[in-house]
Every structure is written in structure tokens, then in C-alpha cells.
Design a protein around this motif. Sequence first.
Motif, mmCIF file in Angstrom:
data_model
loop_
_atom_site.group_PDB
_atom_site.id
_atom_site.type_symbol
_atom_site.label_atom_id
_atom_site.label_comp_id
_atom_site.label_asym_id
_atom_site.label_seq_id
_atom_site.Cartn_x
_atom_site.Cartn_y
_atom_site.Cartn_z
ATOM 1 N N ASN A 113 0.537 -1.201 1.051
ATOM 2 C CA ASN A 113 -0.181 0.145 0.156
ATOM 3 C C ASN A 113 1.182 1.348 -0.137
ATOM 4 O OD1 ASN A 113 -1.889 -1.684 0.496
ATOM 5 N ND2 ASN A 113 -2.433 -1.610 2.917
ATOM 6 N N PHE A 140 -2.912 6.299 6.428
ATOM 7 C CA PHE A 140 -2.761 7.464 5.291
ATOM 8 C C PHE A 140 -3.374 9.071 6.746
ATOM 9 C CE2 PHE A 140 -5.595 4.574 3.631
ATOM 10 C CZ PHE A 140 -4.722 3.828 2.711
ATOM 11 N N ILE A 156 -10.107 8.134 12.815
ATOM 12 C CA ILE A 156 -11.180 6.986 14.181
ATOM 13 C C ILE A 156 -10.041 5.655 13.992
ATOM 14 C CG2 ILE A 156 -13.534 6.265 14.267
ATOM 15 C CD1 ILE A 156 -14.521 8.463 12.657
ATOM 16 N N ASN A 159 -9.908 -0.134 17.344
ATOM 17 C CA ASN A 159 -8.849 -0.982 17.739
ATOM 18 C C ASN A 159 -8.287 -0.436 19.078
ATOM 19 O OD1 ASN A 159 -6.784 -3.179 18.730
ATOM 20 N ND2 ASN A 159 -6.453 -3.956 17.124
HETATM 21 C C1 LIG Z 1 -5.537 -2.153 9.125
HETATM 22 S S1 LIG Z 1 -6.145 -0.590 8.419
HETATM 23 C C2 LIG Z 1 -6.278 -0.850 6.727
HETATM 24 C C3 LIG Z 1 -4.904 0.165 6.310
HETATM 25 C C4 LIG Z 1 -5.040 0.258 5.729
HETATM 26 N N1 LIG Z 1 -6.181 0.324 4.020
HETATM 27 C C5 LIG Z 1 -4.099 -0.074 4.859
HETATM 28 O O1 LIG Z 1 -4.029 -1.725 4.902
HETATM 29 O O2 LIG Z 1 -2.511 -0.178 4.843
HETATM 30 C C6 LIG Z 1 -8.063 -0.901 8.593
HETATM 31 C C7 LIG Z 1 -8.269 -0.328 10.076
HETATM 32 O O3 LIG Z 1 -9.531 0.255 10.380
HETATM 33 C C8 LIG Z 1 -9.890 -0.734 11.827
HETATM 34 N N2 LIG Z 1 -11.717 -0.630 12.633
HETATM 35 C C9 LIG Z 1 -11.891 -1.886 11.909
HETATM 36 N N3 LIG Z 1 -13.329 -1.617 11.750
HETATM 37 C C10 LIG Z 1 -13.642 0.011 12.716
HETATM 38 C C11 LIG Z 1 -14.597 0.212 12.601
HETATM 39 N N4 LIG Z 1 -15.838 -0.090 12.621
HETATM 40 N N5 LIG Z 1 -14.631 1.474 13.121
HETATM 41 C C12 LIG Z 1 -13.141 1.664 13.562
HETATM 42 N N6 LIG Z 1 -11.861 1.287 12.752
HETATM 43 C C13 LIG Z 1 -12.292 -0.239 12.100
HETATM 44 C C14 LIG Z 1 -9.035 -2.055 12.260
HETATM 45 O O4 LIG Z 1 -8.767 -1.914 13.329
HETATM 46 C C15 LIG Z 1 -8.267 -1.322 11.360
HETATM 47 O O5 LIG Z 1 -6.560 -0.792 12.134
#
Ligand SMILES: C[S@@+](CC[C@H](N)C(=O)[O-])C[C@H]1O[C@@H](n2cnc3c(N)ncnc32)[C@H](O)[C@@H]1O
Length: 285
Positions: A113, A140, A156, A159
Motif C-alpha cells: 500500500n 494515511f 477514527i 482497536n
Molecule cells: C489496518 S487498517 C487498513 C489501512 C489501510 N487500508 C492499509 O491497508 O494500509 C484498517 C483499520 O480499521 C480498523 N477498523 C475496523 N473496523 C472499524 C470500525 N468499525 N471503526 C473504526 N475502525 C475500524 C481496524 O482496527 C484497522 O486498524
Amino acid sequence: MSFKKRLTEKLSDVLTEEELSILPRGFQTLGNIIIVKLNPKLLEKKEIIGQAYLDLLSKIRSVYINKGRIIGSFREPENIEFLVGEDNPIVEHREHGIIYRFDITKIMFSQGNLNERRFLATLVKKGEKIVDMFAGIGYFSLPIAKHSEVGQIYSIELNPKSYKTLLENIKLNHLEEKIIAINGDCKKEVIELSKSGLRADRVIMGVFPAPIDFIKEALSLTKKEGTVFHFEGVVEKDDHSSLFKDFEEVCQEEQYNCNLNSHRLVKSYGPNLFHTVLDIFVKKN
Ligand SMILES: C[S@@+](CC[C@H](N)C(=O)[O-])C[C@H]1O[C@@H](n2cnc3c(N)ncnc32)[C@H](O)[C@@H]1O
């Protein structure tokens, strides 16, 4: 000589011909740690192999082994184990002028990414208000805050481990004025932000699988003049239109107009599967 050739040479006295032929082609580097994936047939000799990496890579202090995938809605590594070197999974990974400090056994960091982390910041104009709905540790948010003239980013993250790391990284990179971190479910938090009067120029929806269930709430952040949504998902080759249709359907139900401005392939995600981002412009009917 390629690294793989040097590794093969170094291990030629201790591995069989078959074992040498299944040594991994690459590895992931995060700061001064590397993560390798080994064919199960090599696990018996994992320490010898790990030590060879360490001997050949002078800047690397630790070798970890990845025995799982990225799992669950928190997108966490399933099983990353210490192998050789210094047993300390906290890394400071530098990328594009940002320091990401995190525990590699608890938090994912996708090398694939990289371009998207870099690219989004180039789109942002002076004074923009941005909501990063699935902020993680600031993948990001941090580069946008550092490299653009953004007004405010609301990041936001649900976790608690990632949220804590996000807070630490905002501080570490001195971006406290640009980023407001929120620990919560973005489905609820965007409604709260919208109720408080916030309307965003840009909304980032970066999570797998495509966050279709979050579109309705995210739309509440739409400005009168329109808002750009960066909507991620996995599609079969060139089939971004079905992902857009999912977004469009919710817009129609909620009486919004949307246009697909552009789309990008972020990385390959499996046989004929691609991680894609859609840039969608949305306006109230
Ligand atoms: C790992 S990132 C992905 C970032 C980016 N797309 C990447 O791959 O580099 C996704 C994040 O969204 C968070 N997440 C999942 N469900 C969520 C929710 N309902 N509200 C806020 N954060 C959430 C997860 O804990 C995780 O840290």
C-alpha cells in the motif's frame, strides 16, 4: 549477486538441494526488522536460516517469521514469531518522511500500500477537512498531515491497541495540531461528527472487505458543494464497476448523487484479485 543467490550460497552446506530450492524469494523489511515466510518443509531448520539472513544483512537486528495471515475486522497479524537476533518487536519504520512506531506482532503494515499512502497526500488541498474512518496507526492520516496543507483530519480507530499506537505516532511526528484521533466505531462516530456540524471535503474508507455497511453513515458528512470518498475494496481484474455499483445503490437510497472520478489498483491480492480504490464525488440531490 542477488540476495537470494547469496543466501543460497551461505546455506549450501547445511540445506539439501530441495530445501535450497524452496528458500523464500523475498522478505518484508520494517525498520531494522525483517519478516520472512518459510515453506513448512523448512521450519525444522528455521533458526539456521534466520541466522543466515542476520549474517548477510548488516543493518537488520531481528528476524521474525510470519506463520499466518492478516485476520479479522481489526486486520491484525495472526501469527508472527520471533526467530533470531534481538527479541523486540517494536519497530520504528521510516517511510516518506514519517516514522511509524509499532509492534510488528500486533499491527499490520502492508508494503503493497506504499504508493497509496504516498498518493493520497498529493490530492489534498489547503484547508481541507478530512475524516479517515479506518485510521489504524495513521497509515494515511500521518502522510497527509505531514505533506499537505490540510486543515484538520479526524482519524477514527476502533482497536484500542491501534488507537494507542496512532496517538503515539501523532506525537512522535509532531502532528498534534493537524490530527484529532477518536477511539470508537466509525459507524457511530461519523454520525456524532456530523451532528456536531462537521462536513468533510474528503472521507477515507480504507478497510477490507469493502466497507459497504458504513456508506450510509459516511454520507452524512457530505458537504453542500460535494465531498470526495476514497472507497477501498477487492475486485476481480478491471471490475471496479461492481464495487462502484454497491456504493451508488446506497447513494440512491439516501438521495445523493455520485460520480466515479477515478480508480486505482493498489496491489495484487490473490489470483486475479486486486485491492482497488475508487475516488467517488458525492453531492446531495
Ligand atoms: C489496518 S487498517 C487498513 C489501512 C489501510 N487500508 C492499509 O491497508 O494500509 C484498517 C483499520 O480499521 C480498523 N477498523 C475496523 N473496523 C472499524 C470500525 N468499525 N471503526 C473504526 N475502525 C475500524 C481496524 O482496527 C484497522 O486498524
